[in-house]
Design a protein around this motif. Sequence first.
Motif, PDB file in Angstrom:
ATOM      1  N   GLN A 109       6.680   8.964  17.415  1.00 27.78           N
ATOM      2  CA  GLN A 109       6.408  10.477  17.224  1.00 27.78           C
ATOM      3  C   GLN A 109       6.364  11.247  18.555  1.00 27.78           C
ATOM      4  N   PRO A 110       5.790  10.870  19.693  1.00 31.02           N
ATOM      5  CA  PRO A 110       5.634  11.699  20.963  1.00 31.02           C
ATOM      6  C   PRO A 110       6.939  11.672  21.455  1.00 31.02           C
ATOM      7  N   ILE A 111       8.033  10.987  21.234  1.00 30.58           N
ATOM      8  CA  ILE A 111       9.271  11.011  21.756  1.00 30.58           C
ATOM      9  C   ILE A 111      10.297  12.039  20.994  1.00 30.58           C
ATOM     10  N   GLN A 112      10.041  12.443  19.819  1.00 30.04           N
ATOM     11  CA  GLN A 112      10.518  13.303  19.104  1.00 30.04           C
ATOM     12  C   GLN A 112       9.757  14.586  18.633  1.00 30.04           C
ATOM     13  N   ASN A 113       8.570  14.673  19.336  1.00 30.10           N
ATOM     14  CA  ASN A 113       7.989  15.975  18.865  1.00 30.10           C
ATOM     15  C   ASN A 113       8.679  17.465  19.596  1.00 30.10           C
ATOM     16  N   LEU A 114       8.081  18.313  19.395  1.00 33.52           N
ATOM     17  CA  LEU A 114       8.388  19.661  19.741  1.00 33.52           C
ATOM     18  C   LEU A 114       8.830  19.847  21.388  1.00 33.52           C
ATOM     19  N   ARG A 115       7.723  19.385  21.975  1.00 32.05           N
ATOM     20  CA  ARG A 115       7.596  19.661  23.468  1.00 32.05           C
ATOM     21  C   ARG A 115       8.743  18.867  24.202  1.00 32.05           C
ATOM     22  N   GLY A 121      19.099  19.313  25.431  1.00 30.95           N
ATOM     23  CA  GLY A 121      20.155  20.033  24.927  1.00 30.95           C
ATOM     24  C   GLY A 121      20.207  20.934  23.821  1.00 30.95           C
ATOM     25  N   ASP A 122      21.218  20.925  22.944  1.00 25.36           N
ATOM     26  CA  ASP A 122      21.233  21.855  21.783  1.00 25.36           C
ATOM     27  C   ASP A 122      20.856  21.347  20.730  1.00 25.36           C
ATOM     28  N   LYS A 123      20.876  21.850  19.585  1.00 28.48           N
ATOM     29  CA  LYS A 123      20.238  21.665  18.177  1.00 28.48           C
ATOM     30  C   LYS A 123      21.060  20.073  17.882  1.00 28.48           C
ATOM     31  N   GLN A 124      22.099  19.936  17.900  1.00 31.85           N
ATOM     32  CA  GLN A 124      22.742  18.560  17.542  1.00 31.85           C
ATOM     33  C   GLN A 124      22.244  17.469  18.737  1.00 31.85           C
ATOM     34  N   GLN A 125      22.291  17.759  19.726  1.00 31.77           N
ATOM     35  CA  GLN A 125      21.821  16.873  20.546  1.00 31.77           C
ATOM     36  C   GLN A 125      20.271  16.311  20.464  1.00 31.77           C
ATOM     37  N   GLN A 126      19.580  17.299  20.056  1.00 32.06           N
ATOM     38  CA  GLN A 126      17.998  17.211  19.605  1.00 32.06           C
ATOM     39  C   GLN A 126      17.999  16.376  18.263  1.00 32.06           C
ATOM     40  N   TRP A 129      18.825  12.757  19.164  1.00 31.15           N
ATOM     41  CA  TRP A 129      17.678  12.022  20.177  1.00 31.15           C
ATOM     42  C   TRP A 129      16.530  11.713  19.006  1.00 31.15           C
ATOM     43  N   ALA A 130      16.153  12.660  18.439  1.00 31.12           N
ATOM     44  CA  ALA A 130      14.935  12.441  17.281  1.00 31.12           C
ATOM     45  C   ALA A 130      15.383  11.367  16.236  1.00 31.12           C
ATOM     46  N   ARG A 131      16.384  11.396  15.784  1.00 29.93           N
ATOM     47  CA  ARG A 131      17.125  10.324  14.677  1.00 29.93           C
ATOM     48  C   ARG A 131      16.918   8.869  15.225  1.00 29.93           C
ATOM     49  N   LYS A 132      17.676   8.723  16.698  1.00 29.01           N
ATOM     50  CA  LYS A 132      17.540   7.620  17.299  1.00 29.01           C
ATOM     51  C   LYS A 132      16.211   6.832  17.489  1.00 29.01           C
ATOM     52  N   TRP A 133      15.338   7.530  17.779  1.00 29.46           N
ATOM     53  CA  TRP A 133      13.804   7.119  18.266  1.00 29.46           C
ATOM     54  C   TRP A 133      13.261   6.757  16.970  1.00 29.46           C
ATOM     55  N   ILE A 134      13.438   7.559  15.879  1.00 22.82           N
ATOM     56  CA  ILE A 134      12.662   7.374  14.696  1.00 22.82           C
ATOM     57  C   ILE A 134      13.106   6.272  14.090  1.00 22.82           C
ATOM     58  N   THR A 135      14.464   6.073  13.836  1.00 19.10           N
ATOM     59  CA  THR A 135      14.975   4.917  13.375  1.00 19.10           C
ATOM     60  C   THR A 135      14.532   3.546  14.230  1.00 19.10           C
ATOM     61  N   ASN A 171       9.195  13.592   9.279  1.00 23.98           N
ATOM     62  CA  ASN A 171      10.063  13.681  10.419  1.00 23.98           C
ATOM     63  C   ASN A 171      11.354  13.044  10.281  1.00 23.98           C
ATOM     64  N   ALA A 172      11.516  11.827   9.561  1.00 24.62           N
ATOM     65  CA  ALA A 172      12.497  11.178   9.281  1.00 24.62           C
ATOM     66  C   ALA A 172      13.529  11.751   8.581  1.00 24.62           C
ATOM     67  N   LYS A 173      12.939  12.550   7.519  1.00 22.86           N
ATOM     68  CA  LYS A 173      13.777  13.115   6.460  1.00 22.86           C
ATOM     69  C   LYS A 173      14.321  14.548   7.428  1.00 22.86           C
ATOM     70  N   ARG A 174      13.530  15.141   7.973  1.00 19.45           N
ATOM     71  CA  ARG A 174      13.999  16.159   8.914  1.00 19.45           C
ATOM     72  C   ARG A 174      15.267  16.100   9.627  1.00 19.45           C
ATOM     73  N   PHE A 175      15.105  15.051  10.409  1.00 18.18           N
ATOM     74  CA  PHE A 175      16.085  14.691  11.558  1.00 18.18           C
ATOM     75  C   PHE A 175      17.165  13.724  10.777  1.00 18.18           C
ATOM     76  N   GLY A 176      17.212  13.538   9.284  1.00 17.13           N
ATOM     77  CA  GLY A 176      18.449  12.681   9.106  1.00 17.13           C
ATOM     78  C   GLY A 176      18.514  11.206   9.100  1.00 17.13           C
ATOM     79  N   VAL A 177      17.364  10.705   9.018  1.00 18.09           N
ATOM     80  CA  VAL A 177      17.303   9.126   9.088  1.00 18.09           C
ATOM     81  C   VAL A 177      17.551   8.482   7.899  1.00 18.09           C
ATOM     82  N   ASP A 178      18.483   7.579   7.994  1.00 15.25           N
ATOM     83  CA  ASP A 178      18.993   6.802   6.861  1.00 15.25           C
ATOM     84  C   ASP A 178      17.717   5.644   6.476  1.00 15.25           C
TER      85      ASP A 178
END
Length: 217
Positions: A109-115, A121-126, A129-135, A171-178
């Motif tokens: 969670q700390p790696i993908q949180n807001l701060r 980068g931009d929204k797509q890069q965000q 990033w979040a999807r990779k670390w949550i996965t 968070n997983a749902k928000r960032f499109g984790v399978d």
Amino acid sequence: MSKPVLFSYFRSSASWRVRIALALKGIDYEYKAVHLVKDGGEQHKAEYLQLNPLGLVPCLIIDGHTLTDSIAIMEYLEETRSGPKLLPEDAALRAKVRALSNVVASSTQPIQNLRVLQHIGDKQQQQEWARKWITDGLTGFEKMVADVAGKHCIGDTLTMADLCLVPQLLNAKRFGVDMTAFPTINRIAENCRQLEAFKAGDPHVQPDCPEDLRSDK
């Protein structure tokens, strides 16, 4: 004794963990919303930084103490309040619960949180990033829990690990984790969501949840 005060943001998964713990322990509390985006983030205001110099939520004022960090808060509640136990009696299982909890609370969670995302980068890069670390985090969690899970992360007994896991899945749902790769996690989460404490802690029923998101469960 004054009522405890929880400084929280509805969608903060760290705050959500604590809301579940408070509900499980039967603790009535005052909710004070800290909007993490409005006006540059209310967590950065001077009055809040006096409570938590890191500018993070949650923060819990209880028993005359100002507590920060969700894991520390849950451990405090476990040590000072009756109600369902968040940690097992067995030392090895306690260690397992803490390890699982920290897969989420320290390694994911700390790696993908807001701060963090605000510096990527931009929204797509965000999103990527979040999807990779949550996965990655959930992949490790799924393997670690496989030999001990029952209805919950540790057999059929609810623990702090469950309180950390379920909020992370939003968070997983928000960032499109399978999520199809995590059958054990999915089963545990579905069992937890049936419990009243998890319903009480859900972001969509918090006072600061926007009306247009209340049905988006």
